[in-house]
Write an enzyme that holds these catalytic residues in place. Structure first.
Site, PDB file in Angstrom:
ATOM      1  N   CYS A 123       0.814  -1.222   0.000  1.00 55.09           N
ATOM      2  CA  CYS A 123       0.000   0.000   0.000  1.00 55.09           C
ATOM      3  C   CYS A 123       0.844   1.268   0.000  1.00 55.09           C
ATOM      4  CB  CYS A 123      -0.939   0.007   1.196  1.00 55.09           C
ATOM      5  SG  CYS A 123      -2.037  -1.408   1.225  1.00 55.09           S
ATOM      6  N   HIS A 263      -3.338   7.135   2.778  1.00 49.77           N
ATOM      7  CA  HIS A 263      -3.734   5.869   2.162  1.00 49.77           C
ATOM      8  C   HIS A 263      -5.174   5.567   2.557  1.00 49.77           C
ATOM      9  CE1 HIS A 263      -4.094   1.790   1.057  1.00 49.77           C
ATOM     10  NE2 HIS A 263      -3.814   1.276   2.244  1.00 49.77           N
ATOM     11  N   ASN A 294     -10.381  -0.091  -0.614  1.00 45.71           N
ATOM     12  CA  ASN A 294      -8.934   0.042  -0.405  1.00 45.71           C
ATOM     13  C   ASN A 294      -8.214  -0.572  -1.605  1.00 45.71           C
ATOM     14  OD1 ASN A 294      -6.244  -0.524   0.291  1.00 45.71           O
ATOM     15  ND2 ASN A 294      -6.711  -0.864   2.449  1.00 45.71           N
TER      16      ASN A 294
END
Ligand code: COA
Length: 338
Positions: A123, A263, A294
């Site tokens: 990520c 994020h 996500n």
């Protein structure tokens, strides 16, 4: 004594010149994932803030989504693909160990000269890529760098896993980094904590999947798994400190900050970080996760692109980017919005 080796000289500063995004067509509501994980729309919204997510169709490959996002970023930067010297692709869901998807993306974009490679930092990959690109431009290794964050996490998602099935999604974001007369990308604050290697990981080793003729493997596609609770605690508190360090290293105070693009892991983490950092009310916060899910390496560029599209982030604004995830690994920097 050996000969003197010449060194390259780059631009005085680097900046993001253009951002592009690709969101898969398919919108998947919570109602479509709840049965397999014995969950509810209410539980998912309350724990993660996710209402719907984007999942890729068959034709929306890692390469295809990357090329679409890159074309937009190049157009906004006013550049042709042949002016790109280097392509850095952050991804964990290009399912070939080799070659890198970056070379195929370069070819499809119309350049077979650019250096092209993939990086694996989960990520946090996009923010790692921006740090590399900024340094390449300033050191003279490249004049224009295309940084792509892309994931097709649905390929490695176990739809019966309660801890991940409702969280992860697909998409691509791209940024062109190039020379600038004034600083457009601040120093990166990055790091890792390998003691927590197992918190978010691919569950099966490829060797377990394939096995050998004597000991055939499971034949099961490797899946992404996560210990949600410790990840939640780590991300909510440790990452707020990293965000503050990135501001300090850029010589920026909270009063100077216009936009916060963390994020898009989970809405509660975003809120907890904003509280822990004591972000003033004027700072606009990216909340793309609610209808995108996500998307790991794609989440920061997708979220920034949306803020630009919706007028929440304006050209010249000062933005804090921060990304974190499997490894554990993290990276943060202050950038000027293109
Ligand atoms: N649907 C409904 N109930 C669920 C569930 C689901 N998908 N998953 C777990 N539960 C239940 C558990 O059974 C447990 O029930 P109990 O209290 O009756 O025993 C309860 O919810 C709490 O379980 P727990 O595993 O402690 O969940 P949690 O509160 O930690 O929430 C996450 C789970 C995944 C939402 C949370 O840990 C989280 O957001 N973590 C961060 C994840 C993240 O953002 N990762 C991205 C990093 S890149």
């Amino acid at each position: 004594m050996g000969a003197t080796i010449a060194t390259a000289t780059g631009a005085p500063h680097a900046a993001i010149l253009g951002i592009g995004a690709y969101r898969p067509r398919r919108v998947v509501p919570n109602s479509a994932v709840v049965d397999a994980i014995d969950s509810s729309d209410e539980w998912i919204q309350q724990r993660s803030g996710i209402k719907t997510r984007r999942w890729a169709d068959q034709d929306e490959s890692v390469q295809m989504m990357s090329v679409e996002a890159s074309r937009i970023a190049l157009e906004r930067a006013g550049l042709d693909a042949r002016q790109i010297d280097c392509i850095v692709v952050a991804t964990v869901s290009h399912l070939l160990q080799t070659p890198a998807v970056a070379t195929a993306i370069a070819h499809e974009l119309g350049t077979d000269q650019a250096a092209a490679f993939d990086i694996s930092a989960a990520c946090s990959g996009f923010c790692h890529g921006i740090a590399l690109a900024s340094d390449f431009v300033r050191a003279g290794s490249a004049r224009h760098v295309l940084v792509i964050g892309v994931e097709r996490l649905t390929d490695i998602l176990d739809l019966t896993d309660r801890g991940t099935a409702f969280i992860f999604a697909d998409g691509a974001g791209a940024a062109v980094v190039g020379p600038s007369d004034t600083p457009g990308i601040g120093p990166v604050v990055w790091g890792s904590d390998g003691e927590q290697f197992d918190l978010i990981r691919q569950r099966e080793d490829w060797r377990d999947v394939v096995g050998s003729p004597e000991a055939p493997g499971s034949g099961v596609m490797p899946h992404l798994v996560m210990q949600g609770n410790p990840v939640f605690r780590w991300a909510s508190f440790a990452m707020a400190k990293i965000g503050q360090q990135a501001l300090d290293r850029a010589g920026i105070t909270l009063d100077d900050l216009d936009v916060f693009v963390p994020h898009q892991a989970n809405m509660r983490i975003i809120d907890a970080m904003a509280r822990a950092m004591k972000l003033p009310a004027h700072v606009r916060i990216a909340r793309d996760i609610a209808d995108q899910g996500n998307t790991s390496a794609a989440s920061v560029p997708l979220a920034l692109d949306r803020m630009i599209e919706e007028g929440e982030a304006r050209s010249g604004d000062t933005a804090l980017l921060i990304a974190f995830g499997a490894g554990l690994s993290y990276a943060a920097q202050v950038v000027r919005v293109p």
